[in-house]
Design a protein around this motif. Structure first.
Motif, PDB file in Angstrom:
ATOM      1  N   ALA A  54       0.830  -1.216   0.000  1.00 46.73           N
ATOM      2  CA  ALA A  54       0.000   0.000   0.000  1.00 46.73           C
ATOM      3  C   ALA A  54       0.859   1.257   0.000  1.00 46.73           C
ATOM      4  O   ALA A  54       0.529   2.248  -0.667  1.00 46.73           O
ATOM      5  CB  ALA A  54      -0.942  -0.004   1.196  1.00 46.73           C
ATOM      6  N   GLU A  55       1.967   1.233   0.724  1.00 50.10           N
ATOM      7  CA  GLU A  55       2.867   2.386   0.755  1.00 50.10           C
ATOM      8  C   GLU A  55       3.506   2.616  -0.613  1.00 50.10           C
ATOM      9  O   GLU A  55       3.681   3.762  -1.046  1.00 50.10           O
ATOM     10  CB  GLU A  55       3.957   2.191   1.812  1.00 50.10           C
ATOM     11  N   VAL A 114       2.186   1.652  -3.560  1.00 46.79           N
ATOM     12  CA  VAL A 114       1.131   2.116  -4.475  1.00 46.79           C
ATOM     13  C   VAL A 114       0.965   3.624  -4.327  1.00 46.79           C
ATOM     14  O   VAL A 114       0.866   4.357  -5.314  1.00 46.79           O
ATOM     15  CB  VAL A 114      -0.197   1.379  -4.213  1.00 46.79           C
ATOM     16  N   ALA A 115       0.963   4.109  -3.100  1.00 45.28           N
ATOM     17  CA  ALA A 115       0.807   5.547  -2.848  1.00 45.28           C
ATOM     18  C   ALA A 115       2.010   6.337  -3.355  1.00 45.28           C
ATOM     19  O   ALA A 115       1.875   7.478  -3.791  1.00 45.28           O
ATOM     20  CB  ALA A 115       0.604   5.795  -1.356  1.00 45.28           C
ATOM     21  N   ARG A 116       3.174   5.740  -3.337  1.00 37.32           N
ATOM     22  CA  ARG A 116       4.421   6.421  -3.729  1.00 37.32           C
ATOM     23  C   ARG A 116       4.584   6.500  -5.240  1.00 37.32           C
ATOM     24  O   ARG A 116       5.159   7.455  -5.756  1.00 37.32           O
ATOM     25  CB  ARG A 116       5.605   5.691  -3.104  1.00 37.32           C
ATOM     26  N   ASP A 145       3.976   7.116  -9.136  1.00 37.03           N
ATOM     27  CA  ASP A 145       3.282   8.169  -9.874  1.00 37.03           C
ATOM     28  C   ASP A 145       2.120   7.635 -10.696  1.00 37.03           C
ATOM     29  O   ASP A 145       1.095   8.284 -10.833  1.00 37.03           O
ATOM     30  CB  ASP A 145       4.257   8.895 -10.803  1.00 37.03           C
ATOM     31  N   ASP A 158      -1.049   5.307 -11.918  1.00 38.24           N
ATOM     32  CA  ASP A 158      -2.234   4.788 -11.235  1.00 38.24           C
ATOM     33  C   ASP A 158      -2.223   3.271 -11.328  1.00 38.24           C
ATOM     34  O   ASP A 158      -3.089   2.665 -11.956  1.00 38.24           O
ATOM     35  CB  ASP A 158      -3.511   5.362 -11.868  1.00 38.24           C
ATOM     36  N   TYR A 178      -3.247  -2.066  -6.927  1.00 39.48           N
ATOM     37  CA  TYR A 178      -2.607  -2.765  -5.815  1.00 39.48           C
ATOM     38  C   TYR A 178      -2.140  -4.154  -6.264  1.00 39.48           C
ATOM     39  O   TYR A 178      -1.016  -4.562  -5.972  1.00 39.48           O
ATOM     40  CB  TYR A 178      -3.606  -2.867  -4.666  1.00 39.48           C
TER      41      TYR A 178
END
Length: 115
Positions: A22-23, A25-27, A29, A31, A34
């Motif tokens: 999850a970290e 995926v957020a980092r 750029d 889209d 998951y």
């Protein structure tokens, strides 16, 4: 190694070399889903480029390679396959910022010094 694998490794390095899916995926750029990032992490684990430890229901992934060595190896591989490696280096150097060019000059002047 593919482009997405390289991006995930760079993101993992940017997070201190250790992160959950999850970290990452957020980092990243893009889209990216998951599940896509999980698949890439699985492949990187199989290749021995990362390790993982279970934390509850999820894994935490850890770099097992030095990012700079990995990227340098990719650059060497690209140069090895180029029909005009000097031309490739020339184009690469022309894209460097002033600060990057200064650092490159320092390294070339004293290649034995570790940075």
């Amino acid at each position: 190694m593919g482009q997405l694998e390289a991006e995930v490794l760079a993101a993992l390095a940017g997070l201190g070399g250790s992160a959950r899916t999850a970290e990452l995926v957020a980092r990243l750029d893009d889209d990216l889903a998951y599940t896509t990032v999980n698949t890439i992490l699985h492949r990187l684990h199989e290749k021995g480029l990362i390790s993982r430890t279970r934390t509850g229901r999820h894994y935490r992934y850890h770099l097992t390679v030095d990012e700079s060595e990995l990227v340098a190896g990719r650059m060497r591989e690209h140069l090895r396959h180029a029909s005009d490696p000097v031309g490739v280096l020339n184009r690469f150097v022309r894209t460097l910022s002033g600060e990057e060019a200064r650092q490159l000059r320092e390294m070339l002047d004293d290649p034995g010094e570790s940075r």
